[in-house]
Design a protein around this motif. Structure first.
Motif, PDB file in Angstrom:
ATOM      1  N   LYS A 161      91.453  -4.129  -7.680  1.00  0.00           N
ATOM      2  CA  LYS A 161      90.524  -4.117  -8.803  1.00  0.00           C
ATOM      3  C   LYS A 161      90.236  -2.661  -9.154  1.00  0.00           C
ATOM      4  O   LYS A 161      90.362  -1.774  -8.308  1.00  0.00           O
ATOM      5  CB  LYS A 161      89.213  -4.800  -8.407  1.00  0.00           C
ATOM      6  CG  LYS A 161      89.365  -6.239  -8.042  1.00  0.00           C
ATOM      7  CD  LYS A 161      88.004  -6.770  -7.612  1.00  0.00           C
ATOM      8  CE  LYS A 161      88.144  -8.102  -6.924  1.00  0.00           C
ATOM      9  NZ  LYS A 161      86.904  -8.526  -6.312  1.00  0.00           N
ATOM     10  N   SER A 163      87.459  -1.179  -9.383  1.00  0.00           N
ATOM     11  CA  SER A 163      86.408  -0.625  -8.515  1.00  0.00           C
ATOM     12  C   SER A 163      86.962  -0.274  -7.139  1.00  0.00           C
ATOM     13  O   SER A 163      86.410   0.569  -6.450  1.00  0.00           O
ATOM     14  CB  SER A 163      85.243  -1.613  -8.383  1.00  0.00           C
ATOM     15  OG  SER A 163      85.714  -2.819  -7.791  1.00  0.00           O
ATOM     16  N   GLU A 164      88.050  -0.922  -6.736  1.00  0.00           N
ATOM     17  CA  GLU A 164      88.666  -0.581  -5.454  1.00  0.00           C
ATOM     18  C   GLU A 164      89.557   0.658  -5.588  1.00  0.00           C
ATOM     19  O   GLU A 164      89.613   1.485  -4.692  1.00  0.00           O
ATOM     20  CB  GLU A 164      89.512  -1.754  -4.948  1.00  0.00           C
ATOM     21  CG  GLU A 164      88.692  -2.981  -4.614  1.00  0.00           C
ATOM     22  CD  GLU A 164      89.544  -4.202  -4.347  1.00  0.00           C
ATOM     23  OE1 GLU A 164      89.017  -5.130  -3.731  1.00  0.00           O
ATOM     24  OE2 GLU A 164      90.723  -4.223  -4.745  1.00  0.00           O
ATOM     25  N   PRO A 167      86.628   4.025  -6.630  1.00  0.00           N
ATOM     26  CA  PRO A 167      85.270   3.670  -6.194  1.00  0.00           C
ATOM     27  C   PRO A 167      84.231   4.541  -6.888  1.00  0.00           C
ATOM     28  O   PRO A 167      84.527   5.670  -7.275  1.00  0.00           O
ATOM     29  CB  PRO A 167      85.292   3.928  -4.678  1.00  0.00           C
ATOM     30  CG  PRO A 167      86.457   4.836  -4.461  1.00  0.00           C
ATOM     31  CD  PRO A 167      87.424   4.598  -5.583  1.00  0.00           C
ATOM     32  N   PRO A 168      83.032   4.005  -7.071  1.00  0.00           N
ATOM     33  CA  PRO A 168      81.997   4.791  -7.751  1.00  0.00           C
ATOM     34  C   PRO A 168      81.633   6.020  -6.917  1.00  0.00           C
ATOM     35  O   PRO A 168      81.689   5.999  -5.690  1.00  0.00           O
ATOM     36  CB  PRO A 168      80.807   3.825  -7.868  1.00  0.00           C
ATOM     37  CG  PRO A 168      81.054   2.776  -6.841  1.00  0.00           C
ATOM     38  CD  PRO A 168      82.539   2.696  -6.643  1.00  0.00           C
TER      39      PRO A 168
END
Length: 183
Positions: A161, A163-164, A167-168
């Motif tokens: 994904k 987000s993976e 990462p933030p």
């Protein structure tokens, strides 16, 4: 460049051989080689003459306005030999445009300079890109049509994904307020 009668005879024979290949005798080959050497020497001499003319033009331009008559004559000769006027020539002619000869030459040089700039821009502009179109056939034609979502094959890695993959960013931990005060 002008050719003499002998040179024209050799040139005509060389062109005839180029159009209808046939074996040449040794004398004809030597004549062709002498003509080629003469042409090469004439081209080198033309280059030397052009360099001398441009150097002379630069010297006269540097001596303006006192050398206006000589400069205008040299510039006309250079233009006749294919010289493209530069910014220095245009500036010099603008300074001399009070004379009719300089004003006429300025207009001619402006036209030539504009044409030269347009030609350089046309060469520098890339050709318009054509759109790539998918053609029927190839690997896609041999594969069956997609029936819909399928399970991943065993052992295949799942697509991460966003987000993976990205990462933030975490904010750095700041010390408590009592440690931040300068003392």
């Amino acid at each position: 460049m002008a050719f003499g009668a002998d040179e024209l005879r050799v040139l005509r024979r060389a062109l005839a051989v180029a159009l209808n290949p046939a074996p040449l005798d040794d004398e004809a080959v030597r004549d062709c080689l002498r003509l080629a050497e003469s042409l090469d020497e004439a081209a080198r001499e033309a280059g030397r003459l052009r360099a001398f003319l441009l150097a002379d033009l630069t010297r006269y331009r540097a001596a303006l306005p006192g050398s206006a008559t000589g400069y205008l004559e040299l510039l006309q000769d250079a233009l006749a030999a294919g010289y493209e006027p530069g910014p220095d020539d245009l500036a010099a002619l603008r300074a001399l445009r009070g004379t009719p000869a300089a004003a006429a030459l300025l207009e001619r040089c402006r036209t030539l300079a504009e044409r030269s700039v347009r030609a350089r821009l046309a060469r520098a502009t890339p050709a318009p890109r054509t759109r790539l179109l998918a053609l029927p056939g190839g690997r896609a034609a041999d594969e069956p049509k997609d029936p819909g979502p399928q399970r991943p094959a065993p052992g295949a890695r799942p697509v991460p994904k966003p987000s993976e993959a990205f990462p933030p960013r975490r904010r750095p931990v700041q010390p408590p307020p009592e440690h931040r005060a300068a003392g």
